[in-house]
Write an enzyme that holds these catalytic residues in place. Structure first.
Site, PDB file in Angstrom:
ATOM      1  N   ASN A   8       0.869  -1.167   0.000  1.00 17.55           N
ATOM      2  CA  ASN A   8       0.000   0.000   0.000  1.00 17.55           C
ATOM      3  C   ASN A   8       0.911   1.224   0.000  1.00 17.55           C
ATOM      4  O   ASN A   8       1.475   1.579   1.031  1.00 17.55           O
ATOM      5  CB  ASN A   8      -0.887  -0.044   1.261  1.00 17.55           C
ATOM      6  CG  ASN A   8      -1.741   1.195   1.406  1.00 17.55           C
ATOM      7  OD1 ASN A   8      -1.789   2.041   0.513  1.00 17.55           O
ATOM      8  ND2 ASN A   8      -2.422   1.298   2.537  1.00 17.55           N
ATOM      9  N   LYS A  10       0.168   4.244  -0.401  1.00 16.62           N
ATOM     10  CA  LYS A  10      -0.473   5.435   0.186  1.00 16.62           C
ATOM     11  C   LYS A  10      -0.204   6.671  -0.690  1.00 16.62           C
ATOM     12  O   LYS A  10      -0.116   6.541  -1.905  1.00 16.62           O
ATOM     13  CB  LYS A  10      -0.020   5.618   1.634  1.00 16.62           C
ATOM     14  CG  LYS A  10      -0.254   4.333   2.454  1.00 16.62           C
ATOM     15  CD  LYS A  10      -0.137   4.532   3.941  1.00 16.62           C
ATOM     16  CE  LYS A  10      -0.392   3.209   4.654  1.00 16.62           C
ATOM     17  NZ  LYS A  10      -0.371   3.336   6.109  1.00 16.62           N
ATOM     18  N   HIS A  93      -9.698   1.240   4.448  1.00 18.96           N
ATOM     19  CA  HIS A  93      -8.463   1.388   5.228  1.00 18.96           C
ATOM     20  C   HIS A  93      -8.744   2.342   6.394  1.00 18.96           C
ATOM     21  O   HIS A  93      -9.534   3.285   6.262  1.00 18.96           O
ATOM     22  CB  HIS A  93      -7.348   1.946   4.335  1.00 18.96           C
ATOM     23  CG  HIS A  93      -6.007   1.907   5.000  1.00 18.96           C
ATOM     24  ND1 HIS A  93      -5.634   2.858   5.924  1.00 18.96           N
ATOM     25  CD2 HIS A  93      -4.982   1.042   4.908  1.00 18.96           C
ATOM     26  CE1 HIS A  93      -4.423   2.570   6.363  1.00 18.96           C
ATOM     27  NE2 HIS A  93      -4.004   1.468   5.764  1.00 18.96           N
ATOM     28  N   GLU A  95      -7.161   4.720   7.538  1.00 21.48           N
ATOM     29  CA  GLU A  95      -6.910   6.133   7.232  1.00 21.48           C
ATOM     30  C   GLU A  95      -8.089   6.755   6.490  1.00 21.48           C
ATOM     31  O   GLU A  95      -8.326   7.952   6.587  1.00 21.48           O
ATOM     32  CB  GLU A  95      -5.592   6.271   6.455  1.00 21.48           C
ATOM     33  CG  GLU A  95      -4.400   6.034   7.380  1.00 21.48           C
ATOM     34  CD  GLU A  95      -3.143   5.518   6.706  1.00 21.48           C
ATOM     35  OE1 GLU A  95      -3.036   5.556   5.469  1.00 21.48           O
ATOM     36  OE2 GLU A  95      -2.249   5.035   7.443  1.00 21.48           O
ATOM     37  N   GLU A 160      -5.778  -4.982  10.398  1.00 22.36           N
ATOM     38  CA  GLU A 160      -4.748  -3.980  10.661  1.00 22.36           C
ATOM     39  C   GLU A 160      -5.087  -3.240  11.955  1.00 22.36           C
ATOM     40  O   GLU A 160      -5.883  -2.284  11.939  1.00 22.36           O
ATOM     41  CB  GLU A 160      -4.692  -2.965   9.505  1.00 22.36           C
ATOM     42  CG  GLU A 160      -4.348  -3.587   8.165  1.00 22.36           C
ATOM     43  CD  GLU A 160      -3.740  -2.557   7.215  1.00 22.36           C
ATOM     44  OE1 GLU A 160      -2.636  -2.804   6.734  1.00 22.36           O
ATOM     45  OE2 GLU A 160      -4.345  -1.502   6.994  1.00 22.36           O
ATOM     46  N   GLY A 166       2.094   2.144  10.774  1.00 22.45           N
ATOM     47  CA  GLY A 166       3.045   3.240  10.647  1.00 22.45           C
ATOM     48  C   GLY A 166       3.759   3.595  11.938  1.00 22.45           C
ATOM     49  O   GLY A 166       4.422   4.619  12.028  1.00 22.45           O
ATOM     50  N   SER A 205       3.006  -2.289  10.333  1.00 21.60           N
ATOM     51  CA  SER A 205       4.450  -2.344  10.585  1.00 21.60           C
ATOM     52  C   SER A 205       5.080  -3.684  10.243  1.00 21.60           C
ATOM     53  O   SER A 205       5.966  -4.163  10.955  1.00 21.60           O
ATOM     54  CB  SER A 205       4.749  -1.949  12.037  1.00 21.60           C
ATOM     55  OG  SER A 205       4.360  -0.610  12.274  1.00 21.60           O
TER      56      SER A 205
HETATM   57  P1  PGA Z   1       2.543   0.201   7.714  1.00 21.14           P
HETATM   58  O1  PGA Z   1       1.099   0.418   7.013  1.00 21.14           O
HETATM   59  O2  PGA Z   1       3.106  -1.075   7.141  1.00 21.14           O
HETATM   60  O3  PGA Z   1       3.329   1.415   7.325  1.00 21.14           O
HETATM   61  O4  PGA Z   1       2.294   0.083   9.173  1.00 21.14           O
HETATM   62  C1  PGA Z   1       0.223  -0.650   6.808  1.00 21.14           C
HETATM   63  C2  PGA Z   1      -1.050  -0.147   6.177  1.00 21.14           C
HETATM   64  O5  PGA Z   1      -1.538   0.925   6.576  1.00 21.14           O
HETATM   65  O6  PGA Z   1      -1.610  -0.790   5.274  1.00 21.14           O
END
Ligand code: PGA
Length: 245
Positions: A8, A10, A93, A95, A160, A166, A205
């Site tokens: 992803n 982003k 997601h 976010e 997640e 993140g 992560s």
């Molecule tokens: P990350 O993000 O690996 O940077 O924690 C995962 C995601 O949001 O899909």
């Protein structure tokens, strides 16, 4: 079934960086025993599809609208992603749920739109830190599953936990095993036999160092990778840790 390792990206990369990253992933993909997917911003889907032509790496979007077309300024319709050569789309997601007010109901409508356009949806679920501390994580995820997935559902789920996205903090293998086991039970309870075949990814992560442990957890059918997917070597190292499930 092979594990799915999905990147992803982003809101990262300018066009040339996205193409270079895609090429680097494709160049290292030979011999990897996992299905590979990269999800650039919708603006770069066409260029990334072009860069990955002839490789085994699939391309997806990061969101789509629930309507196939219409007066929705700034939005992207699922048929538009499919038209550019995307085969997948990430939906719900955290976010988007947090920053754009997406509800389970909206995610469910988007899943229907994605499937109607021929895309495979990856539906994200996961609890906040507060909900986990309060012991509500399974309740929250159970509600997200029943609210966000239409019946029948042909797609993938990504668990997640928000506090792991993140942050560099990963859920422990025990936590992941418990939640993935719970999600499988819920899927079977809500969808019957069909619920046994739905792939459940872990995200939050994921890094080359923790990937072998996380990808070996029962009921983990792959990973949704954010930060580490922006580095082709890291993404490929994670993919090399994948196994057949
Ligand atoms: P990350 O993000 O690996 O940077 O924690 C995962 C995601 O949001 O899909």
């Amino acid at each position: 079934m092979r594990q799915l390792i999905a990147g992803n990206w982003k809101m990262n990369c300018l066009g040339a960086d996205a193409v270079a990253l895609a090429r680097a992933v494709a160049a290292g993909a030979a011999g990897i025993q996992a299905d590979l997917l990269v999800c650039p911003t919708a603006l770069h889907v066409a260029a990334v599809v072009q860069a990955l032509k002839g490789s085994a790496v699939a391309v997806g979007g990061q969101d789509c609208h629930m309507a196939p077309k219409g007066a929705h300024t700034g939005d992207i319709a699922a048929p538009m992603l499919a038209d550019l050569g995307a085969g997948w789309v990430i939906l719900g997601h955290s976010e988007r749920r947090q920053n754009h007010g997406e509800t389970d109901e909206m995610v469910r409508e988007k899943v229907l739109a994605a499937v109607a356009a021929g895309l495979t949806p990856i539906v994200c679920v996961g609890e906040t830190e507060e909900q986990r501390v309060g012991g509500q994580e399974t309740e929250v995820v159970g509600w997200q599953i029943s609210g966000s997935l239409p019946k029948p559902f042909s797609g993938v789920i990504a668990y997640e936990p928000l506090w792991a996205i993140g942050t560099g903090r990963t859920a422990t293998e025990q936590d992941v095993a418990a939640m993935h086991g719970f999600i499988r039970e819920e899927l079977v309870r809500q969808f019957g036999e069909e619920g046994r075949g739905i792939r459940i990814l872990y995200g939050g992560s994921v890094r080359p160092a923790n990937a072998p442990g996380l990808l070996a957890v029962p009921e983990v059918a792959g990973a949704l990778v954010g930060g580490a997917s922006l580095d082709a070597a890291d993404f490929l190292a994670i993919a090399r840790a994948a196994r057949s499930v």
